[in-house]
Design a protein around this motif. Structure first.
Motif, mmCIF file in Angstrom:
data_model
loop_
_atom_site.group_PDB
_atom_site.id
_atom_site.type_symbol
_atom_site.label_atom_id
_atom_site.label_comp_id
_atom_site.label_asym_id
_atom_site.label_seq_id
_atom_site.Cartn_x
_atom_site.Cartn_y
_atom_site.Cartn_z
ATOM 1 N N UNK A 20 0.839 -1.202 0.000
ATOM 2 C CA UNK A 20 0.000 0.000 0.000
ATOM 3 C C UNK A 20 0.873 1.250 0.000
ATOM 4 N N UNK A 21 1.888 1.245 0.846
ATOM 5 C CA UNK A 21 2.814 2.376 0.902
ATOM 6 C C UNK A 21 3.586 2.490 -0.401
ATOM 7 N N UNK A 22 4.029 1.365 -0.953
ATOM 8 C CA UNK A 22 4.781 1.380 -2.216
ATOM 9 C C UNK A 22 3.949 1.979 -3.344
ATOM 10 N N UNK A 23 2.659 1.637 -3.410
ATOM 11 C CA UNK A 23 1.790 2.210 -4.445
ATOM 12 C C UNK A 23 1.639 3.719 -4.258
ATOM 13 N N UNK A 151 0.348 -7.184 -7.009
ATOM 14 C CA UNK A 151 0.999 -5.897 -6.756
ATOM 15 C C UNK A 151 2.518 -6.008 -6.653
ATOM 16 N N UNK A 152 3.028 -7.123 -6.204
ATOM 17 C CA UNK A 152 4.480 -7.277 -6.039
ATOM 18 C C UNK A 152 5.234 -7.108 -7.348
ATOM 19 N N UNK A 153 4.567 -7.365 -8.460
ATOM 20 C CA UNK A 153 5.206 -7.250 -9.776
ATOM 21 C C UNK A 153 4.939 -5.912 -10.454
ATOM 22 N N UNK A 154 4.244 -5.004 -9.789
ATOM 23 C CA UNK A 154 3.801 -3.781 -10.468
ATOM 24 C C UNK A 154 4.413 -2.489 -9.944
ATOM 25 N N UNK A 155 5.164 -2.594 -8.850
ATOM 26 C CA UNK A 155 5.809 -1.413 -8.282
ATOM 27 C C UNK A 155 7.107 -1.852 -7.605
ATOM 28 N N UNK A 156 8.136 -1.041 -7.800
ATOM 29 C CA UNK A 156 9.423 -1.367 -7.179
ATOM 30 C C UNK A 156 10.228 -0.080 -6.996
ATOM 31 N N UNK A 163 3.094 -0.229 -16.732
ATOM 32 C CA UNK A 163 2.494 0.984 -17.283
ATOM 33 C C UNK A 163 0.971 0.967 -17.207
ATOM 34 N N UNK A 164 0.350 -0.181 -17.438
ATOM 35 C CA UNK A 164 -1.116 -0.264 -17.381
ATOM 36 C C UNK A 164 -1.629 0.039 -15.976
ATOM 37 N N UNK A 165 -0.948 -0.477 -14.975
ATOM 38 C CA UNK A 165 -1.342 -0.199 -13.589
ATOM 39 C C UNK A 165 -1.189 1.280 -13.288
#
Length: 190
Positions: A20-23, A151-156, A163-165
């Motif tokens: 949640x924080x990463x997003x 989510x683990x694969x969509x933000x780092x 890009x879609x996310x």
């Protein structure tokens, strides 16, 4: 809008490596050209206790209420625990809704965002969050449910890797910004 909107992102996870924080951090980076987003962690907010909600409430609750009051709009970002929102997020909403009929959340444009490493993206927590926020008087933004599966694969490292996310979530933030503008329009008496 004459000034840059101030958005408060409330992370509903207390975990150090919270998705949640990463997003929210990734959104902060992606929104840098149009809004200021501050990420608020709930680690210092105690459980709501009406006995402590007096003239001198706990410092963590005071900080949360002040941050909500200072923001033009809110993004609540929550994981899904047992088909619902996290206890930390529900607790934050409880503190933000008090005192009764005068809470910082009243009339505040609010966007709901959930995520999960699983395939549902926390979608089952959405209805609970929307209903609870509506009960506080928050202006819950009408937008397709912002749920991020895998989510683990969509933000780092504070940026989106998908890009879609990113585009999907930015669409929701654009709806929040329109709601903020609408609220400002009515406050000006236009």
């Amino acid at each position: 809008m004459s000034t840059r909107p101030k958005i408060l992102g409330i992370s509903g996870s207390l975990r150090a490596a919270s998705f949640s924080t990463a997003l929210l951090e990734a959104l902060k980076h992606a929104l840098a050209d149009k809004a200021d987003l501050t990420v608020f962690r709930l680690n210092d907010v105690p459980f709501y206790n009406q006995d402590e909600d007096n003239a001198t409430p706990p410092a963590g609750a005071v900080a949360l209420r002040a941050a909500i009051a200072a923001a033009d709009g809110i993004i609540v970002a929550s994981p899904e625990y047992n088909y619902g929102t996290s206890g930390a997020m529900k607790n934050a909403i409880d503190w933000g809704s008090r005192p009764y009929a005068k809470g910082a959340l009243i009339g505040k444009p609010t966007l709901v965002l959930t995520s999960s490493p699983g395939s549902t993206g926390g979608i089952r927590a959405q209805a609970q969050l929307r209903e609870t926020l509506s009960a506080t008087g928050a202006r819950v933004v009408t937008y397709p449910h912002l749920a991020v599966p895998g989510v683990a694969d969509k933000v780092k490292d504070g940026v989106f890797t998908d890009e879609k996310t990113r585009d999907f979530l930015l669409g929701g933030v654009d709806a929040l910004l329109k709601e903020i503008e609408l609220v400002g329009y009515f406050k000006q008496g236009a």
